[in-house]
Design a protein around this motif. Structure first.
Motif, PDB file in Angstrom:
ATOM      1  N   ARG A   1       5.169 -12.143   3.602  1.00 19.68           N
ATOM      2  CA  ARG A   1       5.072 -11.740   2.208  1.00 19.68           C
ATOM      3  C   ARG A   1       3.614 -11.546   1.835  1.00 19.68           C
ATOM      4  O   ARG A   1       2.801 -12.471   1.944  1.00 19.68           O
TER       5      ARG A   1
ATOM      6  N   TRP B   1       2.052  -0.392  -2.908  1.00 21.59           N
ATOM      7  CA  TRP B   1       1.490  -0.923  -1.661  1.00 21.59           C
ATOM      8  C   TRP B   1       1.275   0.258  -0.719  1.00 21.59           C
ATOM      9  O   TRP B   1       2.202   1.047  -0.485  1.00 21.59           O
TER      10      TRP B   1
ATOM     11  N   ILE C   1       9.569  -4.706  -2.736  1.00 22.69           N
ATOM     12  CA  ILE C   1       8.458  -4.887  -3.665  1.00 22.69           C
ATOM     13  C   ILE C   1       8.985  -5.536  -4.932  1.00 22.69           C
ATOM     14  O   ILE C   1      10.093  -5.226  -5.396  1.00 22.69           O
ATOM     15  N   SER C   2       8.221  -6.440  -5.479  1.00 26.04           N
ATOM     16  CA  SER C   2       8.598  -7.098  -6.727  1.00 26.04           C
ATOM     17  C   SER C   2       7.331  -7.493  -7.466  1.00 26.04           C
ATOM     18  O   SER C   2       6.234  -7.422  -6.915  1.00 26.04           O
ATOM     19  N   ARG C   3       7.479  -7.887  -8.705  1.00 32.94           N
ATOM     20  CA  ARG C   3       6.317  -8.298  -9.469  1.00 32.94           C
ATOM     21  C   ARG C   3       6.671  -9.393 -10.447  1.00 32.94           C
ATOM     22  O   ARG C   3       7.815  -9.494 -10.902  1.00 32.94           O
TER      23      ARG C   3
ATOM     24  N   THR D   1      11.872   0.851  -8.502  1.00 27.49           N
ATOM     25  CA  THR D   1      11.120   0.729  -7.255  1.00 27.49           C
ATOM     26  C   THR D   1      11.400   1.939  -6.368  1.00 27.49           C
ATOM     27  O   THR D   1      12.408   2.639  -6.536  1.00 27.49           O
TER      28      THR D   1
ATOM     29  N   VAL E   1       1.907  -8.848  -7.807  1.00 25.87           N
ATOM     30  CA  VAL E   1       2.919  -8.015  -7.170  1.00 25.87           C
ATOM     31  C   VAL E   1       3.065  -8.491  -5.733  1.00 25.87           C
ATOM     32  O   VAL E   1       2.078  -8.848  -5.085  1.00 25.87           O
ATOM     33  N   TYR E   2       4.302  -8.479  -5.256  1.00 21.65           N
ATOM     34  CA  TYR E   2       4.591  -8.962  -3.908  1.00 21.65           C
ATOM     35  C   TYR E   2       5.171  -7.842  -3.058  1.00 21.65           C
ATOM     36  O   TYR E   2       5.788  -6.906  -3.561  1.00 21.65           O
ATOM     37  N   LEU E   3       4.989  -7.983  -1.760  1.00 19.80           N
ATOM     38  CA  LEU E   3       5.658  -7.123  -0.804  1.00 19.80           C
ATOM     39  C   LEU E   3       6.267  -8.022   0.264  1.00 19.80           C
ATOM     40  O   LEU E   3       5.554  -8.609   1.076  1.00 19.80           O
TER      41      LEU E   3
ATOM     42  N   ALA F   1       5.589   1.353  -0.738  1.00 17.99           N
ATOM     43  CA  ALA F   1       6.444   0.901  -1.831  1.00 17.99           C
ATOM     44  C   ALA F   1       5.719   1.055  -3.151  1.00 17.99           C
ATOM     45  O   ALA F   1       4.489   0.956  -3.205  1.00 17.99           O
TER      46      ALA F   1
ATOM     47  N   TYR G   1      10.629   3.301  -2.050  1.00 21.33           N
ATOM     48  CA  TYR G   1      10.161   2.898  -0.725  1.00 21.33           C
ATOM     49  C   TYR G   1       9.987   4.103   0.178  1.00 21.33           C
ATOM     50  O   TYR G   1      10.727   5.093   0.077  1.00 21.33           O
TER      51      TYR G   1
ATOM     52  N   CYS H   1      -3.095  -2.917  -2.046  1.00 23.17           N
ATOM     53  CA  CYS H   1      -2.367  -2.695  -3.280  1.00 23.17           C
ATOM     54  C   CYS H   1      -3.220  -1.790  -4.171  1.00 23.17           C
ATOM     55  O   CYS H   1      -4.449  -1.829  -4.125  1.00 23.17           O
TER      56      CYS H   1
END
Length: 126
Positions: free
Chosen positions: A18, A35, A69-71, A57, A78-80, A48, A59, A95
Motif C-alpha cells: 500500500r 497515481w 485507489i482511495s482517499r 475512480t 490518498v492510498y494505492l 489510477a 484505472y 502521486c
C-alpha cells in the motif's frame, strides 16, 4: 499543495503493498489525485485516478482488478493498494494532484496535473 509519497519497497511476485500520498499546504478535498508510475526506460503511465470526494475512480488497463485507489480527506491522504504484484509493476510511483476540478471529475491526462510529489520506488522481484 505539497505531496509526499511513501510506502514503496522490495516485494515478491504476488505480494501486496500500500502506497500513501500525504498532502499539506492546501485544502486537499479541492484536488483530484492520480497515481503515476515510470518504469526504467518507459514513459510515465497513469495507473489510477480519483475524484475530489473519492466517489469516482479510474484505472489503467494494466492494473485493473489488482490496484485500488482511495482517499481519506480528513487525513489529507490518498492510498494505492496494490495486490497480485508482477515484475512489470516495478517502477517509481508518483502521486499528482490538480485543483479547480469539478466535483466528481477525475483527471486522466498527465499534463493536467500541476502538483507532483517525489516518487517512491516499488520493486517486484521474481
Amino acid at each position: 499543495v505539497q505531496l509526499q509519497a511513501s510506502g514503496g519497497g522490495l516485494v515478491q511476485v504476488g505480494d501486496s503493498l500500500r502506497l500513501s500520498c500525504a498532502a499539506s499546504g492546501d485544502t486537499f478535498s479541492n484536488y483530484a489525485v492520480g497515481w503515476v508510475r515510470q518504469a526504467p526506460g518507459k514513459e510515465h503511465e497513469l495507473v489510477a485516478a480519483i475524484s475530489r470526494a473519492g466517489r469516482v475512480t479510474s484505472y489503467g488497463d494494466s492494473v485493473k482488478g489488482r490496484f485500488t485507489i482511495s482517499r481519506d480527506n480528513a487525513k489529507n491522504t490518498v492510498y494505492l493498494r496494490m495486490s497480485s504484484l508482477k515484475p512489470e509493476d516495478t517502477a517509481v510511483y508518483y502521486c499528482a494532484a490538480r485543483d479547480r476540478v469539478v466535483t466528481g471529475a477525475i483527471v486522466t491526462t498527465l499534463t493536467q496535473y500541476d502538483n507532483w510529489g517525489q516518487g517512491t520506488q516499488v520493486t517486484v522481484s521474481s
